[in-house]
Design a protein around this motif. Structure first.
Motif, short mmCIF file in Angstrom:
data_model
loop_
_atom_site.label_atom_id
_atom_site.label_comp_id
_atom_site.label_asym_id
_atom_site.label_seq_id
_atom_site.Cartn_x
_atom_site.Cartn_y
_atom_site.Cartn_z
N GLY A 124 35.73 19.33 37.32
CA GLY A 124 35.68 20.23 36.18
C GLY A 124 36.47 21.50 36.33
O GLY A 124 36.61 22.28 35.38
N LYS A 125 37.02 21.74 37.53
CA LYS A 125 37.84 22.93 37.73
C LYS A 125 39.29 22.65 37.36
O LYS A 125 39.73 21.50 37.38
CB LYS A 125 37.74 23.39 39.18
CG LYS A 125 36.37 23.92 39.56
CD LYS A 125 36.38 24.49 40.97
CE LYS A 125 35.01 25.09 41.30
NZ LYS A 125 34.99 25.69 42.66
N PHE A 126 40.01 23.74 37.03
CA PHE A 126 41.41 23.62 36.65
C PHE A 126 42.29 24.00 37.84
O PHE A 126 42.01 24.96 38.56
CB PHE A 126 41.72 24.53 35.46
CG PHE A 126 40.90 24.20 34.23
CD1 PHE A 126 41.28 23.15 33.42
CD2 PHE A 126 39.76 24.93 33.92
CE1 PHE A 126 40.54 22.84 32.29
CE2 PHE A 126 39.01 24.62 32.80
CZ PHE A 126 39.40 23.56 31.98
N GLU A 127 43.36 23.20 38.02
CA GLU A 127 44.25 23.41 39.17
C GLU A 127 45.69 23.49 38.69
O GLU A 127 46.15 22.67 37.89
CB GLU A 127 44.10 22.25 40.16
CG GLU A 127 44.99 22.40 41.39
CD GLU A 127 44.83 21.23 42.34
OE1 GLU A 127 45.86 20.76 42.88
OE2 GLU A 127 43.69 20.77 42.52
N VAL A 183 39.48 32.83 31.15
CA VAL A 183 40.53 31.82 31.29
C VAL A 183 39.95 30.42 31.16
O VAL A 183 40.54 29.54 30.50
CB VAL A 183 41.24 32.01 32.65
CG1 VAL A 183 42.09 30.78 32.98
CG2 VAL A 183 42.12 33.25 32.62
N ALA A 184 38.82 30.17 31.79
CA ALA A 184 38.20 28.83 31.74
C ALA A 184 37.90 28.42 30.30
O ALA A 184 38.08 27.26 29.93
CB ALA A 184 36.93 28.83 32.58
N ASP A 185 37.46 29.39 29.50
CA ASP A 185 37.15 29.08 28.09
C ASP A 185 38.42 28.68 27.34
O ASP A 185 38.43 27.68 26.60
CB ASP A 185 36.51 30.31 27.44
CG ASP A 185 36.16 30.05 25.98
OD1 ASP A 185 35.35 29.15 25.72
OD2 ASP A 185 36.71 30.76 25.10
N GLU A 243 39.70 25.25 28.60
CA GLU A 243 38.87 24.15 28.08
C GLU A 243 39.27 23.80 26.65
O GLU A 243 39.37 22.62 26.28
CB GLU A 243 37.40 24.56 28.13
CG GLU A 243 36.41 23.42 27.90
CD GLU A 243 36.50 22.38 28.99
OE1 GLU A 243 36.60 21.17 28.64
OE2 GLU A 243 36.47 22.74 30.18
N ARG A 244 39.53 24.83 25.85
CA ARG A 244 39.94 24.59 24.46
C ARG A 244 41.29 23.89 24.43
O ARG A 244 41.53 23.03 23.57
CB ARG A 244 40.00 25.92 23.71
CG ARG A 244 38.62 26.50 23.45
CD ARG A 244 38.68 27.96 23.01
NE ARG A 244 39.47 28.12 21.79
CZ ARG A 244 39.79 29.29 21.27
NH1 ARG A 244 39.40 30.40 21.88
NH2 ARG A 244 40.51 29.36 20.17
N ALA A 245 42.20 24.23 25.36
CA ALA A 245 43.50 23.57 25.42
C ALA A 245 43.33 22.09 25.77
O ALA A 245 44.01 21.22 25.24
CB ALA A 245 44.41 24.26 26.43
N TYR A 246 42.39 21.79 26.70
CA TYR A 246 42.15 20.39 27.08
C TYR A 246 41.50 19.61 25.95
O TYR A 246 41.52 18.37 25.94
CB TYR A 246 41.30 20.33 28.35
CG TYR A 246 42.10 19.77 29.51
CD1 TYR A 246 42.09 18.42 29.81
CD2 TYR A 246 42.93 20.61 30.25
CE1 TYR A 246 42.87 17.91 30.84
CE2 TYR A 246 43.71 20.13 31.27
CZ TYR A 246 43.68 18.78 31.57
OH TYR A 246 44.46 18.27 32.58
N PRO A 286 41.83 28.99 39.11
CA PRO A 286 41.61 30.35 38.61
C PRO A 286 40.60 31.13 39.45
O PRO A 286 40.71 32.36 39.58
CB PRO A 286 41.11 30.14 37.17
CG PRO A 286 41.72 28.84 36.76
CD PRO A 286 41.72 27.99 38.01
N GLU A 287 39.60 30.44 40.02
CA GLU A 287 38.57 31.14 40.81
C GLU A 287 39.17 31.83 42.03
O GLU A 287 38.65 32.85 42.50
CB GLU A 287 37.50 30.14 41.27
CG GLU A 287 36.56 29.68 40.18
CD GLU A 287 37.17 28.60 39.29
OE1 GLU A 287 36.51 28.20 38.32
OE2 GLU A 287 38.30 28.14 39.58
N VAL A 288 40.28 31.28 42.54
CA VAL A 288 40.94 31.86 43.71
C VAL A 288 41.81 33.05 43.31
O VAL A 288 41.93 34.02 44.08
CB VAL A 288 41.79 30.79 44.43
CG1 VAL A 288 42.58 31.41 45.59
CG2 VAL A 288 40.92 29.65 44.93
N LEU A 289 42.37 32.98 42.11
CA LEU A 289 43.38 33.98 41.71
C LEU A 289 42.81 35.18 40.95
O LEU A 289 43.34 36.29 41.05
CB LEU A 289 44.45 33.32 40.83
CG LEU A 289 45.21 32.15 41.48
CD1 LEU A 289 46.15 31.52 40.46
CD2 LEU A 289 46.01 32.64 42.68
#
Length: 490
Positions: free
Chosen positions: A52-55, A91-93, A96-99, A79-82
């Motif tokens: 579920g995380k974005f890379e 950013v996650a929101d 998710e909408r883009a996906y 994103p959690e690292v940056l």
């Protein structure tokens, strides 16, 4: 065997073809890579992992290089690292909408830079398999916008909170904006002012002069002065005004300051100073009246005893005329008068003033002289105020002189449509360092003076659109030169 050889040759041909296509592909990839690296934005891609995380899977663009972002820093990271926690949530929101297949736009702050980000879903068979993003560096743009917004807020606050009335108007004189102070001054709401409803209350003369005034404003760039405005309740307010043309194309600005109370105070001071002058003259005038009365009583007694001495009648009549002149001038000064601009003869005003002040000059053996140019034109003025100016300067000259000295009043034509009045004495003079302060309230060269008489004299001449120049030399004397227009322009 031949079949095998043909097959080998065919395979070799295909291998060569594939190698050529591979080379072409490499060249295209290199070309695209160079293009991506030099494009003035930041290009990136990311996927959604099974957890579920974005890379991030790709990074390129000139902006990335300029801002110190490299593939090693970004690709393979989440994103959690940056980002910090609040940015990660935002950013996650959006990611998710883009996906979900939506094109997304948002602003992102990262490493002291601000980016406008656009996310574009990349789909296979209707499903998003990857998202491409573009990020444009708008840091400078946002800084400029921030400064503009700050300045706008400052100017808005200045406009709204200003104590003076501010009105913006167009080339026809119709207001297009007004601040709350203008609303308080005129008694109309700002919307009523913009609809020019207050114009209905203006003096028709002012309305008719408006086109001419606007033309003068465009020529001069700036106009200033004193005027009156009519409130919604039809009361008249006195204002100082400054108007600046074309603060924006076709937009002009006027600042109005209410000076009604100041005008009332000045009028009160003027009346007080007039009464002060009358009081100072009273003792001398009483003495002057007593002298001709003694002569009259003596001559009447002679006529009574011997009616043949009728020639004494002319002497008596002359003495009565002196008394009448002195008393009349004193009464005119002490009586409240309406301020009315009329056509007046300066020679007559000066002569009447000298008759009045001769009672102060004679005990000190001071000679008063009047020199007037022939065919001098009349001027438009307020007679009693002008007489007050003559009294002030002449009386000051008398007080500054010793016995046997002289004072001259000269009236002549000046340059253009002006008249010059010179009042010259042979008194003690005024120190150079004090000359520039003459006319200021409560500034005086006299030990017990208040300076109000000088201030009011300067104010009267200013209201008549005139000027006062002072030349003085200690031990020699002082010359006050008053320049007055023959006709006062509105």
């Amino acid at each position: 065997m031949e079949l095998i050889e043909n097959r080998v040759l065919e395979l070799e041909s295909k291998v060569q073809q594939l190698e050529a296509e591979n080379q072409t592909m490499k060249e295209k990839l290199t070309h695209f890579q160079e293009m991506f690296n030099n494009i003035y934005c930041l290009l990136f891609k990311f996927i959604k992992r099974p957890d579920g995380k974005f890379e991030y899977t790709f990074l390129s663009g000139k902006t990335a290089q300029n801002n110190g972002l490299t593939p090693n820093l970004i690709v393979g990271k989440t994103p959690e690292v940056l980002f910090d926690s609040s940015t990660v949530s935002m950013v996650a929101d959006f990611y998710e909408r883009a996906y979900e297949g939506k094109r997304v736009h948002f602003d992102l702050n990262y490493r002291n830079f601000t980016y406008e980000v656009t996310l574009i879903p990349l789909k296979v068979n209707g499903l998003t398999v990857e998202v491409m993003g573009t990020a444009i560096d708008v840091t400078e743009k946002k800084q400029i916008q921030g400064k503009m917004e700050t300045n706008h807020n400052k100017f808005t606050a200045l406009f709204e909170e200003a104590l003076d009335a501010i009105v913006l108007f167009d080339d026809t004189g119709i207001p297009i904006e007004a601040n709350p102070a203008a609303s308080r001054l005129l008694g109309f709401t700002t919307e009523e002012i913009k609809r020019a409803e207050h114009f209905a209350l203006l003096d028709p003369k002012i309305r008719n002069r408006m086109p001419e005034t606007l033309e003068r404003l465009k020529e001069a760039g700036t106009l200033s002065g004193e005027s009156t405005v009519t409130n919604k309740d039809r009361t008249i307010r006195h204002v100082e005004h400054v108007t600046k043309a074309n603060i924006l194309p076709g937009v002009h600005l006027t600042i109005l300051r209410d000076i009604t109370q100041r005008k009332k105070l000045e009028e009160s001071i003027r009346k007080s100073e007039t009464l002060n002058v009358v009081g100072e003259l009273a003792a001398g005038i009483g003495h002057e009246i007593r002298n001709p009365m003694t002569s009259i009583k003596g001559f009447i007694q002679l006529i009574k005893e011997d009616p043949s001495n009728i020639e004494y009648y002319n002497v008596i009549l002359n003495e009565f005329q002196i008394i009448e002149t002195v008393i009349s001038e004193l009464m005119v000064l002490s009586k409240p008068q309406a301020n009315r601009m009329t056509e007046e003869n300066l020679q007559e005003i000066a002569l009447n003033t000298l008759v009045l002040l001769d009672v102060q000059a004679r005990p000190k053996n001071i000679q008063l002289h009047l020199e007037v140019e022939e065919d001098l034109p009349t001027i438009i003025c307020e007679k009693n105020q002008m007489k007050q100016v003559f009294i002030h300067f002449i009386k000051n000259g008398i007080e500054a002189m010793e016995s046997g000295q002289n004072l001259w009043v000269r009236i002549r034509r000046g340059a253009g449509s002006n008249v010059l009045i010179e009042i010259e004495d042979e008194g003690c003079g005024i120190p150079k360092e004090r000359l520039d302060k003459l006319g200021e309230p409560f500034y005086t060269t006299k030990e017990k003076g208040t300076g109000l008489g000088m201030m009011m004299s300067y104010k009267i001449i200013q209201n008549h659109k005139g000027t006062i120049k002072v030349e003085s030399q200690e031990g020699v004397g002082t010359i006050f030169t008053i320049t007055l227009p023959i006709t006062i322009q509105p």
